[in-house]
Design an enzyme around this catalytic site. Sequence first.
Site, PDB file in Angstrom:
ATOM      1  N   HIS A  69     -80.536 -45.900 -14.464  1.00 53.05           N
ATOM      2  CA  HIS A  69     -81.335 -46.402 -13.485  1.00 53.05           C
ATOM      3  C   HIS A  69     -80.204 -46.992 -12.244  1.00 53.05           C
ATOM      4  O   HIS A  69     -80.622 -46.620 -10.981  1.00 53.05           O
ATOM      5  CB  HIS A  69     -82.114 -47.521 -13.924  1.00 53.05           C
ATOM      6  CG  HIS A  69     -82.758 -47.859 -12.783  1.00 53.05           C
ATOM      7  ND1 HIS A  69     -83.072 -49.557 -12.621  1.00 53.05           N
ATOM      8  CD2 HIS A  69     -83.761 -47.514 -11.890  1.00 53.05           C
ATOM      9  CE1 HIS A  69     -83.690 -49.655 -11.449  1.00 53.05           C
ATOM     10  NE2 HIS A  69     -84.483 -48.596 -11.182  1.00 53.05           N
ATOM     11  N   GLU A  72     -78.955 -43.926 -10.347  1.00 54.89           N
ATOM     12  CA  GLU A  72     -79.988 -43.419  -9.339  1.00 54.89           C
ATOM     13  C   GLU A  72     -79.959 -44.044  -8.116  1.00 54.89           C
ATOM     14  O   GLU A  72     -80.117 -43.696  -7.083  1.00 54.89           O
ATOM     15  CB  GLU A  72     -81.388 -43.460 -10.226  1.00 54.89           C
ATOM     16  CG  GLU A  72     -82.622 -43.058  -9.220  1.00 54.89           C
ATOM     17  CD  GLU A  72     -83.746 -43.979  -9.427  1.00 54.89           C
ATOM     18  OE1 GLU A  72     -84.027 -44.775  -8.318  1.00 54.89           O
ATOM     19  OE2 GLU A  72     -84.287 -44.302 -10.689  1.00 54.89           O
ATOM     20  N   HIS A  73     -79.821 -45.709  -8.209  1.00 54.79           N
ATOM     21  CA  HIS A  73     -79.901 -46.034  -6.812  1.00 54.79           C
ATOM     22  C   HIS A  73     -78.662 -45.930  -6.257  1.00 54.79           C
ATOM     23  O   HIS A  73     -78.746 -45.554  -4.841  1.00 54.79           O
ATOM     24  CB  HIS A  73     -80.061 -47.846  -7.359  1.00 54.79           C
ATOM     25  CG  HIS A  73     -81.341 -48.335  -7.569  1.00 54.79           C
ATOM     26  ND1 HIS A  73     -81.797 -49.564  -6.718  1.00 54.79           N
ATOM     27  CD2 HIS A  73     -82.259 -48.061  -8.420  1.00 54.79           C
ATOM     28  CE1 HIS A  73     -82.974 -49.707  -6.950  1.00 54.79           C
ATOM     29  NE2 HIS A  73     -83.183 -48.952  -8.164  1.00 54.79           N
ATOM     30  N   GLU A 149     -85.948 -56.013  -8.603  1.00 59.38           N
ATOM     31  CA  GLU A 149     -86.738 -55.099  -8.969  1.00 59.38           C
ATOM     32  C   GLU A 149     -87.180 -55.641 -10.522  1.00 59.38           C
ATOM     33  O   GLU A 149     -88.309 -55.485 -10.951  1.00 59.38           O
ATOM     34  CB  GLU A 149     -86.182 -53.710  -9.177  1.00 59.38           C
ATOM     35  CG  GLU A 149     -87.126 -52.684  -9.625  1.00 59.38           C
ATOM     36  CD  GLU A 149     -86.511 -51.263  -9.307  1.00 59.38           C
ATOM     37  OE1 GLU A 149     -87.165 -50.222  -9.911  1.00 59.38           O
ATOM     38  OE2 GLU A 149     -85.338 -51.214  -9.160  1.00 59.38           O
TER      39      GLU A 149
END
Length: 438
Positions: A69, A72-73, A149
């Site tokens: 993740h 991905e950012h 997040e």
Amino acid sequence: MTYSQISLPLDDFSTISFEEDGIVGNRSILPGGIRVLTEKIPGQRSVSLSFWIGAGSRDELGGAEGSTHFLEHMLFKGTNTRSSLEISQISDFLGGAMNAATARQYTCYYGRVFASDMPQLLELLVDMVTDSKLDSQQMEIERGVILEELAASADDVSEVAETAILPLILGEHPLARPVGGTRKTVLALDHSHMLEHYHEYYNSRELVVTAAGDVDHSELCSLVQSLLSSRGWDLCAGTTPSSRRRATDVSYSTQGNELYIPHPSNQSAVVVGMPGLQIGHRDEITMLALDSILGGGTSSRLFQEVREKRGLAYSTYSWFLNWVEGGVFALEAACAAENTREVASIMQESLEKIATDGVTQQEVDTAYNQRRAQLVFSSETNGFRKNRLGQAEIIRGNICSIEEALRLSRAVTPENIQTLAMKLAESPRSVVICGAEG
């Protein structure tokens, strides 16, 4: 040709073509093992395009949880020729529909644009995937964004309960981990974890490109091959794609567990979970019908029993997750803290009643109509279709036509549903309650 189900082998380099209702699909394996799948939909002016990497949070090594993740950012934080701002400016200029998602089984970067702008979106995605800076200083800035997040998710009692139920059912299996990691694991990630993940999985043998809408398959294949070759990727003819990834099968807990998570919220979330089905299980289509009857709409058993008859919750529903290694089936509600035990009991009784008494043909017909509407209405959007292609390629290894999926759903009987409900009712159940103490 019109088809029911098409196999997607990894060692067949001929283009596979398929057609349904005038929508023509193609699948090719390019040099380097890159897979490209498209569906050309008549009458559309846009294209939905995705780059898929066949590795997700399930594939992370111990100590690197959350790295998928995080990476991905980071692909949006600048390449060697574009800044993060320039990536955002191009995305907005093209319509602002560019984004990404990390799942347990894959990572996906996607956008939707007018067909004339597809080459520009494609070039941007290639740049991000092949030439991101992955700067260590930018990583520290983005770490704060990811922690925010995670904090937002931690404020949602339903998300907390849904996350907590998985390890109670799946044990220490990698599928039980939160996709984005935890605050602790994200804080512990260092730059090397991200680079290791990138170099391990971001290559031609892992890449799947899907597009649906006003797209020409041959043109897209040529553009993909040309762009990736110009970026230095080794695209040798005859290279087979990486095998579809699979972890060890889930070894379910033999005993149900219960967990209470204090949370300063006006409502509590209660989730009752149990072992579900693997992808490809013979009862997979039956599970869709049971899920609909039990918790899929306002006439569902849970909605009627928990909300309409007793007024104990505003929302209550069932859901399931399934992977090639195992699955989870769950019943859920949001309610006042003092009602959580009663709601958990009613939800379980609703499942047990189907197991003992079965369901009516009217309920089966309603479940089919809901499934038909969901599938057909979704299939009219090119975003759904490009996702369907990607998941078929990465996870299942075959693609089923819409008509065949409807035929299988129509074939489900009340006896099928009762038999599956009996199996679920006999399995160990775990309960998570998240919220104020009742």
